[in-house]
Design a protein around this motif. Structure first.
Motif, short mmCIF file in Angstrom:
data_model
loop_
_atom_site.label_atom_id
_atom_site.label_comp_id
_atom_site.label_asym_id
_atom_site.label_seq_id
_atom_site.Cartn_x
_atom_site.Cartn_y
_atom_site.Cartn_z
N GLU A 1 0.81 -1.21 0.00
CA GLU A 1 0.00 0.00 0.00
C GLU A 1 0.84 1.27 0.00
N GLN A 2 1.99 1.24 0.69
CA GLN A 2 2.80 2.44 0.80
C GLN A 2 3.52 2.73 -0.51
N ARG A 3 3.56 3.99 -0.88
CA ARG A 3 4.24 4.38 -2.11
C ARG A 3 5.74 4.14 -1.97
N ARG A 4 6.30 3.46 -2.95
CA ARG A 4 7.73 3.17 -2.95
C ARG A 4 8.52 4.33 -3.55
N LEU B 1 4.76 3.44 -16.00
CA LEU B 1 4.94 2.90 -14.65
C LEU B 1 6.39 2.50 -14.41
N TYR B 2 7.02 1.90 -15.40
CA TYR B 2 8.42 1.48 -15.25
C TYR B 2 9.38 2.67 -15.23
N PHE C 1 8.13 4.52 -7.98
CA PHE C 1 7.23 3.65 -7.21
C PHE C 1 6.90 2.35 -7.94
N ALA C 2 7.30 2.22 -9.19
CA ALA C 2 7.06 0.97 -9.92
C ALA C 2 8.24 0.66 -10.84
N ALA C 3 9.45 0.94 -10.37
CA ALA C 3 10.65 0.66 -11.16
C ALA C 3 10.72 -0.83 -11.49
N PRO C 4 11.23 -1.18 -12.67
CA PRO C 4 11.16 -2.58 -13.11
C PRO C 4 11.75 -3.59 -12.12
#
Length: 267
Positions: A164-167, A212-213, A217-220
Motif C-alpha cells: 500500500e505504501q508508495r515506494r 509505470l516502469y 514507485f514501480a521501477a522494473p
C-alpha cells in the motif's frame, strides 16, 4: 541505490514532455539576454531542455542518475545546432555549482522539487542565478496521485504487488513537506506567481506500463520474477476502461515561477 535506477530508458520513451503552452510560459517568464542561459535541475532524459531549445541557447542539464544523463545526451545532442551549447553534469542539485561567471536566466525544476532539500537548494541557487533570473517549479499529477477511474485501477495493481505504501525505489516515498509556494516565499526568490496549464493525453496500455516502469514507485527491478504477472494484471485491470484501445487523461501542470523581489517590492 538511486530511486530511479533502471528507469531511464523508460523515462525517455514513455514520460510525457511538457506542453507547448508551458514552454511558452517559461520563455515569457525569463529575462531576455544573449546568450540566454537555462539550467535544468533533475533533467532526466532532457525532456524540459528539449522543449525549451527554441528559447535558450546556453544549456546546462543536471541529474544525479548517470543513466538519465546518458539518455539526455542521446536525445538532445543530435537536435542541437551551432547556436546551442549543452553541458551535462552528474551532481546533486544541492551541491551543484556552475562554472565561474555562468549565471542562468531560468532554472527549471520539473517533477523534481519534492526530491530536493529545498531550502538548501534555493540557498545555493541564490549564489549564482542571474539577478533578474527566474526559478520555475512545476509538475503534473503522477499516476499515483491522479484520480480518474483507470488511473486508480492501475495504482491498485501496483499496490497489490508492492504494498500500500508508495515506494521510492528500494525505499519508501517521504511525506510531503510544506507547500512549494511557502518554501519559495521563504527563500531569496520570494516573488511567486502560480499558473495552471491543462493538458489532455491519450494512452495505450503498453504506454501506461512503460510510464509505470519510468517511476520510482514501480521501477522494473521492484517486481523481480513477477514482472510478467504484473503486466498481465495491469492489462486486465485497464482493458474495461479503454475505448478503441485508448485511455484518456485530463491532467494539469501547476507552475510556480519565482524571482527575487525588486527593490520597491521588498521581501
Amino acid at each position: 541505490m538511486n530511486a530511479f535506477a533502471g528507469t531511464s530508458a523508460y523515462y525517455r520513451r514513455f514520460r510525457p514532455g511538457i506542453p507547448v503552452a508551458l514552454a511558452a510560459l517559461l520563455d515569457q517568464a525569463a529575462p531576455i539576454d544573449s546568450p540566454r542561459r537555462l539550467l535544468d535541475i533533475g533533467t532526466g532524459p532532457g525532456l524540459v531542455v528539449h522543449a525549451l531549445l527554441p528559447y535558450f541557447d546556453d544549456l546546462f542539464a543536471v541529474d544525479a542518475e548517470p543513466g538519465m544523463l546518458t539518455e539526455a545526451e542521446a536525445m538532445l545532442r543530435p537536435t542541437l545546432d551551432t547556436a546551442h551549447r549543452l553541458q551535462l553534469r552528474d551532481a546533486l542539485a544541492e551541491d551543484f555549482r556552475p562554472p565561474e561567471g555562468w549565471r542562468p536566466h531560468l532554472v527549471t525544476c520539473g517533477r523534481v522539487f519534492h526530491w530536493l532539500n529545498q531550502p538548501r537548494f534555493l540557498d545555493r541557487l541564490s549564489e549564482y542565478v542571474d539577478p533578474e533570473g527566474v526559478v520555475a517549479v512545476f509538475s503534473d499529477r503522477s499516476l499515483w496521485t491522479a484520480d480518474s477511474p483507470w488511473q486508480q485501477a492501475a495504482r491498485e495493481v501496483v499496490q497489490d504487488f508492492l504494498g500500500e505504501q508508495r515506494r521510492a525505489g528500494d525505499g519508501a516515498f517521504s511525506t510531503p513537506g510544506p507547500p512549494y509556494e511557502e518554501v519559495l516565499r521563504a527563500s531569496a526568490f520570494s516573488h511567486v506567481t502560480t499558473t495552471v496549464v491543462p493538458v489532455h493525453r491519450q494512452w495505450k496500455i503498453s504506454q501506461v506500463l512503460g510510464y509505470l516502469y519510468s517511476t520510482s514507485f514501480a521501477a522494473p527491478h521492484l517486481f523481480g520474477d513477477r514482472r510478467d504477472d504484473f503486466e498481465l494484471a495491469v492489462a486486465n485491470a485497464l482493458t474495461p476502461f479503454t475505448d478503441r484501445e485508448v485511455l484518456t487523461e485530463d491532467n494539469e501542470f501547476t507552475v510556480l515561477t519565482a524571482r527575487r523581489p525588486s527593490a520597491h517590492e521588498g521581501r
